[in-house]
Design a protein around this motif. Structure first.
Motif: not given
Length: 326
Positions: A89-90, A121-125, A146-147
């Motif tokens: 969410n960041s 579960e998508e850690m970095f978006v 990373i996506a």
């Protein structure tokens, strides 16, 4: 990011009371982050508010007068108590530094190809993130790492050894060079895929790259500016659509390398493709859509199976050189 102790939200407190230690573990709060505890170690599972700016994951956290080492991050909050996932969410985080994290885990799946990440579960978006630095990270499992981080320019994972059932890195066009010097084993989907400006990929100790050989995996694929691929110890590849859509045409693998998968070496640009070190090749529909291809050179090849290379590679293919092929 200034870390300070926050009052536990009422909803979070209720959930913590409902799920006792003996059943689901214990969720505790220190600063903005939520953790579970095991022995002397803590796993980061979420946050009270979305992280922003330059985020530093604490190396230790306090609970009940005891100090715990923060050694892991779970992309899957097993307690469902955190208002926010740690980083998903960041949208306003510009960098993440996690100096003590050794493991990243997600929701367990047996098959990465049918695995669809649950929310978070998508850690970095996101567009704001520019740097990811995990200097002690050794393994990651069952997650999307990373996506679509469109402004990401720096990825530092110097001790990463294993990637297990992970959608690793895709659609992050600002990356120019990536080195994973300690990486040995990969089980992945979209392990370096659709990175528009990546020029160098350094994998000096990679030994195995596994996906699903019969279907699309997009491992090391669609990298239109890649000029250097370093895989000198790679000895096993079992993954569909791998080494595809690349501008390079010479591949150097470990002597005795076994290559297996549909659509390998597809849509390459050169007239000659050289594959060194590979002694076994099973690759139906490989070398397809290589419109300029005239010559395939595999000087170490000894076993060729299930591969209609000459028919499928190119209507203008003139030479297939494999002097050791029996």
């Amino acid at each position: 990011m200034i870390m300070k102790r926050l009052f536990v939200a009422p909803v979070l407190l209720i959930w913590m009371l409902l799920f006792p230690v003996g059943v689901f573990g214990q969720a505790v709060v220190d600063g903005n982050f939520v953790y579970t505890l095991s022995g002397t170690e803590a796993t980061l599972i979420g946050a009270l508010t979305p992280a922003s700016g330059d985020v530093v994951v604490p190396s230790t956290m306090q609970h009940g007068g005891t100090t715990y080492d923060v050694t892991a991050i779970s992309c899957n909050d097993p307690l469902r108590v955190s208002p926010y996932y740690a980083f998903y969410n960041s949208s306003s985080a510009t960098s993440v530094y996690a100096p003590s994290i050794k493991r990243i885990v997600g929701h367990p799946r047996n098959d990465i190809m049918v695995y669809e990440p649950q929310n978070g579960e998508e850690m970095f978006v996101g567009n704001s993130l520019k740097k990811i630095d995990f200097p002690q990270l050794e393994s990651m499992q069952n997650c999307v790492f990373i996506a679509g981080c469109t402004n990401l320019t720096t990825l530092n994972l110097p001790k990463l050894k294993t990637i297990d059932r992970v959608r690793f890195l895709y659609e992050s066009p600002a990356l120019i060079k990536v080195s994973l010097p300690s990486l040995v084993s990969v089980v992945a989907f979209k392990f370096f895929f659709n990175l528009a400006n990546l020029e160098e990929l350094d994998l000096p100790n990679l030994e195995s790259l596994i996906g699903r050989p019969e279907i699309v995996c997009d491992n090391i694929s669609n990298l239109p500016k890649l000029s250097k691929l370093n895989t000198p110890k790679l000895k096993e590849v079992s993954s569909g659509t791998t080494f595809c859509d690349l501008p390079i045409n010479t591949f150097n693998f470990a002597q005795g390398c076994k290559l297996n998968g549909t659509f390998l070496f597809r849509q390459l640009t050169g007239s000659t493709i050289s594959i060194n070190g590979a002694t076994e090749f099973s690759g139906p529909w490989s070398f397809t859509w290589n419109t300029n291809l005239r010559e395939i050179v595999m000087p170490d090849l000894q076993v060729l199976s299930n591969a209609n290379i000459v028919y499928l590679a190119s209507s203008d293919l003139q030479r297939f050189e494999a002097p050791k092929l029996s």
